[in-house]
Design a protein around this motif. Structure first.
Motif, short mmCIF file in Angstrom:
data_model
loop_
_atom_site.label_atom_id
_atom_site.label_comp_id
_atom_site.label_asym_id
_atom_site.label_seq_id
_atom_site.Cartn_x
_atom_site.Cartn_y
_atom_site.Cartn_z
N LEU A 53 -4.06 -30.59 39.13
CA LEU A 53 -4.58 -31.63 40.01
C LEU A 53 -3.76 -31.76 41.27
N ALA A 97 -5.13 -31.14 45.17
CA ALA A 97 -4.92 -31.98 46.35
C ALA A 97 -4.27 -31.21 47.48
N VAL A 145 -11.66 -38.56 36.19
CA VAL A 145 -10.88 -38.20 37.36
C VAL A 145 -11.28 -39.15 38.48
N ALA A 178 -10.98 -39.55 42.14
CA ALA A 178 -10.62 -38.76 43.33
C ALA A 178 -10.81 -39.59 44.59
N VAL A 184 -6.46 -38.42 41.65
CA VAL A 184 -6.29 -37.24 42.49
C VAL A 184 -6.51 -37.65 43.94
N SER A 232 -0.90 -36.92 43.12
CA SER A 232 -1.87 -36.98 42.03
C SER A 232 -1.14 -37.19 40.72
N VAL A 244 -10.54 -28.77 41.93
CA VAL A 244 -10.43 -29.65 40.76
C VAL A 244 -11.41 -29.23 39.68
#
Length: 918
Positions: free
Chosen positions: A18, A22, A116, A118, A152, A160, A256
């Motif tokens: 992760l 990023a 997740v 994000a 993330v 992250s 990801v």
């Protein structure tokens, strides 16, 4: 012992993956996107589907006939539809017993979700995340303890996390992602151009360009021409930045999702963004659909949350020059998110204000999904993507499913068998805990061998019903906050339960040397087909008190004998002793004073206590270790406290929870009629009650033997020839001249006359001199002529009890009780004998009689309450529950009024009795 495979060492629970996502690591380029892969040789094709109503609440009562599935435009028969709950019911989870301090368990981890979160920073203006943080944090707080979330951050330098369950850590990570989008029209140009206007001008729309020129350009034709060029350049910059931000977001999503494919479980990706450009001239729609295919392959649904721009921010662009272009602005940014959500089994939500309602709806939508079993077809095996459409027959419902799937033929062979260590290594790489093998763990910090280092002691309880040695595969790794493995191992070890033949967990202990800081210890164990794993958060540090540093207080209930130089770790005390342990370091460590206390509550009064003598075991290292007997405590939770002093000054108080285990008979059962806690009452069987050494050592009372009333019982029986010697013996006895008294009483014994009195007082002389065996022997002989005097039975019974000849004392005292039932002097000693012979109910009744008919003493009052408690704890009653409870309270009141010192313990016993239900 083996080291973990490279893929485990390089990626623990997706942390590195992760972070790499990023940072725009192009991992997605290494793995082509494809829809879900289903193996041949199965009876059905599995398809994951979410169905929600108008309030985004998951619909849970659908059956197979409610679904219509089309593959390649052709209908397929739905053979089965299984509702799969994705999270534990919050009420059930809340009712689960809390874990002791510091422990982490996998026993409530089933049904957790992988989410997740994000944050698309390149497409969120700086600061625009702040109004949403409260709503997102509330969403995090609503997650169950079994859920795992990874935060993330997209964008330059964004941080992250791995998949974790620590809500506070998630919130801290979220606070570090404020948004990074540059503000259009500020700093780089003088014209406020919205995205739609900039894209229109960049695409050659002369009408839009003319409208901006008319708004912003004045003066001479040359000035207007220069202004026109500025507008075109600024539009070019805005369009290029929008395309760059969109590319950044799509690359991050691909990275990801590509890595999420390694986790074979349903996942949800929640993308927070203000939207990104979907440029038709670059075929961005197809690029987004490719991401949808990658999401399907990763078993991941993508939900998009679009932030509205802050219209009140004066630093932002004035926006589009017309209502039409203003709407186009929103559409330009919305299109990308909308296409993404539609292609990834998700949905698009508009965030206005705080977004609270939207995240509440999301909590409801994520409660589960349907796993459909669809009839397969030979054409599914061609290795190509097949368009998929799923509908339901009910109106008002929304179906979320991936748009394509792919089946792979010729893959029906079973997966190769893995060794136990390979299973453990693979489990360590999963973000979700395995729970088929119960696992509970805790870690403690000690001073390290190297300067500046600390040593972690990792303790794990494995399983619950092992009765003998077991060979298990065990692995653990210490992971830092950046997801790097610092220490650990995977090995097969032989573990044994605490007591052979008694079903219980087996324990594993490991260690690691680390710098002070925060870590996660990942632990995994394999026992055949059963696998257990968990993530244990650890704050590796010592308690710094200046010139001395302390470990935490460690407690356990070891099986005797206890090694005081090693800590005992555990929460359940089953063998009558709790062991406390702590270490002190530093120049002042040896000067500390430590006292251990047992209390029912953290701030409650001490029930039991013991001073602890420190043991110097190394340079500036002192161990404070002590056991405390807790057999007298009712079953239940308690606190062990360590009071640490330096001189007369209190430095600190440490604590650790433990539980006194109950016997089978003391465990409450549910009443079939009332549902209240109750226990079956025993009517037969031995009942042994606690008897202290002091209870069996009632000292001989010489003064009682010399009182006139007592002497008269025997002086009148002395025959004339022995009178003088008997009187001389009494005189010597009064002077404590036991040698002269012995000689005189022996002279008073006449072979042809009644010598019982002389023998009795010869026994008195021996008893007064501390010679109980001789006294008992002489008193037995004297009973040939003095068996009608109760006092002889009293003295003989006490002497036999003091010499621990309880088997000989019992018939003597029983005979005395039968002959003189109204003489209560025999009740207490016979009660003590009965208590040790398993006649506990009779012992309590005798002690009760003794207290009723004679002035009560503190010791007997305390003992009677203790015995009533122990009788009920063992499942017996003396009279009935109500009467026993009344007696216990009555004697407890008398004891406390008399100044009895053990009030906290008395209250524990009464509390146990009061909680019983008839």
């Amino acid at each position: 012992m083996i080291r973990p495979p490279m893929w485990i060492r390089s990626r623990v629970a997706l942390a590195t993956v992760l972070v790499a996502a990023a940072a725009r690591v192009p991992i997605a380029q290494q793995q082509p996107a494809q829809p879900p892969v289903f193996r041949s040789g199965v009876e059905t094709l599995p398809i994951e589907v979410t169905v929600v109503n108008g309030q985004s609440e998951a619909v849970r009562d659908l059956i197979a006939s409610d679904f219509t599935v089309r593959l390649d435009g052709r209908p397929r028969r739905v053979i089965s539809a299984q509702w799969v709950p994705a999270a534990s019911d919050t009420k059930t989870a809340g009712a689960a017993p809390p874990l002791p301090d510091g422990y982490v368990s996998n026993e409530q981890s089933a049904g957790g979700r992988l989410i997740v979160l994000a944050i698309d920073q390149p497409n969120i203006p700086f600061g625009d995340m702040r109004p949403l943080r409260d709503a997102i944090e509330a969403f995090i707080d609503r997650l169950s303890r079994a859920d795992r979330v990874a935060v993330v951050g997209f964008g330059t330098g964004a941080r992250s996390t791995t998949f974790i369950a620590d809500h506070d850590q998630l919130k801290r990570a979220l606070a570090l992602l404020p948004g990074q989008q540059q503000k259009i029209g500020v700093g780089g140009g003088t014209h406020d151009l919205g995205l739609a206007a900039a894209m229109a001008i960049d695409r050659g729309d002369d009408l839009t360009l003319s409208q901006v020129v008319s708004r912003d350009c004045q003066g001479t034709p040359r000035a207007i021409a220069l202004c026109r060029m500025e507008i075109q350049n600024e539009a070019l910059q805005v369009a290029a930045q929008a395309r760059q931000d969109a590319d950044s977001t799509l690359r991050s999503l691909r990275d990801v999702l590509a890595n999420l494919r390694a986790v074979d479980a349903p996942k949800t990706l929640m993308l927070v963004s203000q939207g990104f450009l979907s440029d038709s001239q670059r075929d961005d729609t197809n690029r987004i659909n490719e991401i949808g295919a990658l999401a399907a392959a990763a078993r991941t649904s993508v939900y998009a949350f679009r932030l509205e721009s802050n219209a009140n921010d004066v630093t932002r662009a004035r926006g589009s020059i017309s209502p039409v272009l203003a709407a186009d602005d929103r559409r330009e940014r919305r299109n990308g998110l909308e296409t993404l959500a539609a292609s990834t089994r998700g949905a698009l939500f508009e965030l206005v204000g705080s977004g609270t309602n939207v995240f509440e709806r999301m909590s409801a939508e994520l409660s589960g999904y349907y796993l459909l079993g669809v009839e397969p077809d030979a054409r599914d095996q061609d290795g190509k993507a097949h368009p998929l459409k799923v509908d339901v027959g009910r109106t008002g419902l929304t179906v979320r499913a991936h748009r394509a799937m792919m089946a792979v033929g010729g893959a029906g062979q079973p997966a190769p068998a893995r060794s136990p260590r390979e299973v453990v290594a693979a489990t360590l790489g999963s973000p979700m805990p395995a729970s088929s093998l119960p696992l509970r763990a805790i870690a403690f910090t000690f001073r390290g061998l190297d300067a500046g280092k600390v040593r972690l002691l990792v303790h794990a309880d494995i399983g619950s019903a092992y009765t003998g040695p077991q060979r298990l595969a065990v692995g653990y790794f210490v992971v830092d906050k950046d997801g790097r493995n610092l220490d650990g191992q995977v090995s097969e070890v032989r573990l044994t339960p605490a007591v052979a033949g008694v079903p219980s967990p087996v324990t594993f202990t490991g260690g690691a040397s680390v710098d002070p800081g925060d870590y996660t210890v990942k632990i995994a164990v394999a026992d055949g087909d059963r696998i257990g794993s968990l993530d244990l958060p650890v704050h590796a540090s010592l308690l710094d008190l200046g010139q001395v540093k302390l470990t935490e207080l460690i407690a356990g209930g070891p099986v005797p004998p206890v090694n005081l130089l090693r800590p005992s770790i555990g929460t359940l005390v089953s063998y009558g002793t709790v062991h406390g342990y702590l270490e002190a370091y530093g120049p002042d460590a040896a000067s500390l004073g430590v006292r251990f206390e047992v209390a029912a509550e953290e701030r409650g009064p001490a029930i039991l206590s013991a001073d602890v003598q420190g043991q110097i075991v190394a340079d500036e290292r002192v161990i404070f270790s002590q056991t405390i007997a807790v057999q007298a405590l009712p079953p239940g939770p308690y606190r062990l406290r360590a009071i640490v002093n330096r001189g007369n000054a209190l430095l600190t108080t440490l604590g650790r929870a433990f539980e006194v285990a109950g016997t089978e008979s003391s465990a409450p059962v549910a009443s079939s009629t009332t549902g209240a806690a109750s226990r079956p009452v025993k009517t037969a069987g031995p009942l042994y009650l606690p008897v202290d050494a002091t209870d069996l050592a009632r000292p001989f009372d010489r003064e009682q033997a010399l009182k006139p009333d007592t002497l008269r019982l025997f002086d009148d029986r002395v025959p004339p020839p022995g009178k003088a010697a008997f009187s001389a013996g009494i005189a010597a006895l009064q002077k404590r001249d036991y040698r002269e008294a012995e000689v005189s009483f022996k002279r008073a014994i006449q072979p042809d006359a009644d010598s019982a009195s002389a023998l009795v007082y010869l026994g008195v002389t021996y008893a007064a001199a501390g010679r109980d065996p001789q006294a008992a022997s002489v008193w037995r002989t004297s009973m040939a002529g003095a068996d009608d005097v109760p006092q002889v039975y009293v003295w003989l019974g006490d002497a036999l009890i003091r010499t621990k000849a309880l088997g000989d004392a019992r018939p003597i005292l029983e005979e005395a009780v039968e002959r003189w039932p109204m003489d209560r002097r025999f009740a207490r000693p016979l009660a003590m004998v009965y208590a040790t012979f398993g006649k506990g109910v009779d012992a309590v009744r005798l002690l009760d009689q003794a207290l009723r008919d004679s002035p009560p003493d503190q010791v007997s009052l305390f003992k009677c309450v203790e015995w009533i408690f122990n009788t009920h704890r063992a499942g017996f009653v003396v009279h009935d529950q109500a009467e026993d409870r009344r007696l216990a309270h009555a004697y407890a009141d008398q004891y406390l009024k008399a100044g009895g010192p053990n009030e906290p313990l008395i209250k524990q016993w009464l509390g146990f009795l009061d909680k019983e239900t008839p």
